[in-house]
Design a protein around this motif. Structure first.
Motif, PDB file in Angstrom:
ATOM      1  N   UNK A 135       0.837  -1.197   0.000  1.00  0.00           N
ATOM      2  CA  UNK A 135       0.000   0.000   0.000  1.00  0.00           C
ATOM      3  C   UNK A 135       0.873   1.249   0.000  1.00  0.00           C
ATOM      4  N   UNK A 136       0.535   2.182  -0.860  1.00  0.00           N
ATOM      5  CA  UNK A 136       1.228   3.471  -0.901  1.00  0.00           C
ATOM      6  C   UNK A 136       0.193   4.574  -1.043  1.00  0.00           C
ATOM      7  N   UNK A 137       0.205   5.477  -0.081  1.00  0.00           N
ATOM      8  CA  UNK A 137      -0.691   6.621  -0.143  1.00  0.00           C
ATOM      9  C   UNK A 137       0.058   7.806  -0.717  1.00  0.00           C
ATOM     10  N   UNK A 138      -0.593   8.501  -1.613  1.00  0.00           N
ATOM     11  CA  UNK A 138       0.011   9.704  -2.166  1.00  0.00           C
ATOM     12  C   UNK A 138      -0.571  10.940  -1.497  1.00  0.00           C
ATOM     13  N   UNK A 139      -1.131  10.745  -0.306  1.00  0.00           N
ATOM     14  CA  UNK A 139      -1.562  11.853   0.545  1.00  0.00           C
ATOM     15  C   UNK A 139      -0.496  12.166   1.592  1.00  0.00           C
ATOM     16  N   UNK A 140       0.444  11.256   1.753  1.00  0.00           N
ATOM     17  CA  UNK A 140       1.475  11.421   2.772  1.00  0.00           C
ATOM     18  C   UNK A 140       2.534  12.419   2.306  1.00  0.00           C
ATOM     19  N   UNK A 141       3.277  13.003   3.238  1.00  0.00           N
ATOM     20  CA  UNK A 141       4.346  13.934   2.861  1.00  0.00           C
ATOM     21  C   UNK A 141       5.446  13.247   2.039  1.00  0.00           C
ATOM     22  N   UNK A 142       5.525  11.929   2.117  1.00  0.00           N
ATOM     23  CA  UNK A 142       6.558  11.156   1.431  1.00  0.00           C
ATOM     24  C   UNK A 142       6.077  10.647   0.060  1.00  0.00           C
ATOM     25  N   UNK A 143       5.047  11.289  -0.495  1.00  0.00           N
ATOM     26  CA  UNK A 143       4.404  10.757  -1.695  1.00  0.00           C
ATOM     27  C   UNK A 143       5.332  10.631  -2.900  1.00  0.00           C
ATOM     28  N   UNK A 144       6.255  11.554  -3.081  1.00  0.00           N
ATOM     29  CA  UNK A 144       7.149  11.472  -4.246  1.00  0.00           C
ATOM     30  C   UNK A 144       8.106  10.297  -4.116  1.00  0.00           C
ATOM     31  N   UNK A 145       8.599  10.064  -2.936  1.00  0.00           N
ATOM     32  CA  UNK A 145       9.474   8.918  -2.690  1.00  0.00           C
ATOM     33  C   UNK A 145       8.679   7.615  -2.762  1.00  0.00           C
ATOM     34  N   UNK A 146       7.403   7.671  -2.419  1.00  0.00           N
ATOM     35  CA  UNK A 146       6.542   6.488  -2.446  1.00  0.00           C
ATOM     36  C   UNK A 146       6.438   5.857  -3.819  1.00  0.00           C
ATOM     37  N   UNK A 147       6.427   6.682  -4.865  1.00  0.00           N
ATOM     38  CA  UNK A 147       6.367   6.157  -6.233  1.00  0.00           C
ATOM     39  C   UNK A 147       7.578   5.270  -6.489  1.00  0.00           C
ATOM     40  N   UNK A 148       8.749   5.726  -6.072  1.00  0.00           N
ATOM     41  CA  UNK A 148       9.984   4.960  -6.293  1.00  0.00           C
ATOM     42  C   UNK A 148      10.061   3.723  -5.406  1.00  0.00           C
ATOM     43  N   UNK A 149       9.544   3.842  -4.191  1.00  0.00           N
ATOM     44  CA  UNK A 149       9.591   2.720  -3.247  1.00  0.00           C
ATOM     45  C   UNK A 149       8.797   1.512  -3.734  1.00  0.00           C
ATOM     46  N   UNK A 150       7.768   1.750  -4.537  1.00  0.00           N
ATOM     47  CA  UNK A 150       6.906   0.662  -5.001  1.00  0.00           C
ATOM     48  C   UNK A 150       7.705  -0.427  -5.704  1.00  0.00           C
ATOM     49  N   UNK A 151       8.691  -0.053  -6.494  1.00  0.00           N
ATOM     50  CA  UNK A 151       9.473  -1.037  -7.246  1.00  0.00           C
ATOM     51  C   UNK A 151      10.246  -1.960  -6.299  1.00  0.00           C
ATOM     52  N   UNK A 152      10.887  -1.393  -5.300  1.00  0.00           N
ATOM     53  CA  UNK A 152      11.607  -2.204  -4.317  1.00  0.00           C
ATOM     54  C   UNK A 152      10.668  -3.066  -3.499  1.00  0.00           C
ATOM     55  N   UNK A 153       9.507  -2.527  -3.166  1.00  0.00           N
ATOM     56  CA  UNK A 153       8.535  -3.283  -2.382  1.00  0.00           C
ATOM     57  C   UNK A 153       7.998  -4.476  -3.175  1.00  0.00           C
ATOM     58  N   UNK A 154       7.774  -4.295  -4.471  1.00  0.00           N
ATOM     59  CA  UNK A 154       7.318  -5.412  -5.297  1.00  0.00           C
ATOM     60  C   UNK A 154       8.372  -6.511  -5.339  1.00  0.00           C
TER      61      UNK A 154
END
Length: 151
Positions: free
Chosen positions: A64-83
């Motif tokens: 799960x990644x929320x793009x409401x969080x302050x870390x939203x820009x980093x969250x897009x990149x984190x998805x690849x590592x999380x997968x």
């Protein structure tokens, strides 16, 4: 400190992360499809944020990644590592399917468009059963394949 969400009527812990709120919404929406619940918590390093077996015997591993969080820009990149991390959890599981749960499809797609489309499509192909993208809005939960999201 708890309060009640006016939209869902659910109690909300004000100390919860945006991801945890997203996970709770997903769990409520998918409740009838869950046969065995394993994990619905974004604070686990040994399991996927969402891990369950559905009524069809599919073992789901979802980040799960929320793009409401302050870390939203980093969250897009984190998805690849999380997968990639989830694929390790899922490799010993029969009929394993990987997924991503996001709350803002437009934000996610906008940032994916900055990447090479062909490479993004090939990334989705490295997973045996592909990647399912769950998009949660206040109105509904929708599903897309990785390819549908990219194209």
């Amino acid at each position: 400190m708890n309060t009640v969400n006016q939209t869902t009527g659910m109690k909300v812990d004000m100390n919860e992360s945006w991801e945890q709120k997203l996970i709770k919404t997903f769990e409520k929406e998918k409740n009838k499809e869950i046969k065995v619940s394993v994990n619905f918590n974004c604070r686990s390093n040994k399991k996927a944020d969402i891990q369950y077996t559905d009524m069809n015997g599919i073992n789901w591993f979802i980040e799960a990644k929320s793009f409401k969080s302050p870390d939203k820009y980093n969250g897009v990149h984190k998805i690849f590592g999380e997968l990639l991390k989830m694929s390790k959890f899922a490799e010993n599981s029969e009929n394993a399917h990987l997924g991503i749960l996001v709350d803002d499809e437009d934000f996610f797609k906008k940032h994916l468009k900055m990447c090479n489309t062909e490479k993004l499509l090939r990334f989705g192909q490295i997973f045996k059963n592909g990647i399912t993208v769950f998009i949660s809005s206040e109105k509904k939960l929708t599903e897309k394949t990785w390819t549908e999201l990219i194209n």
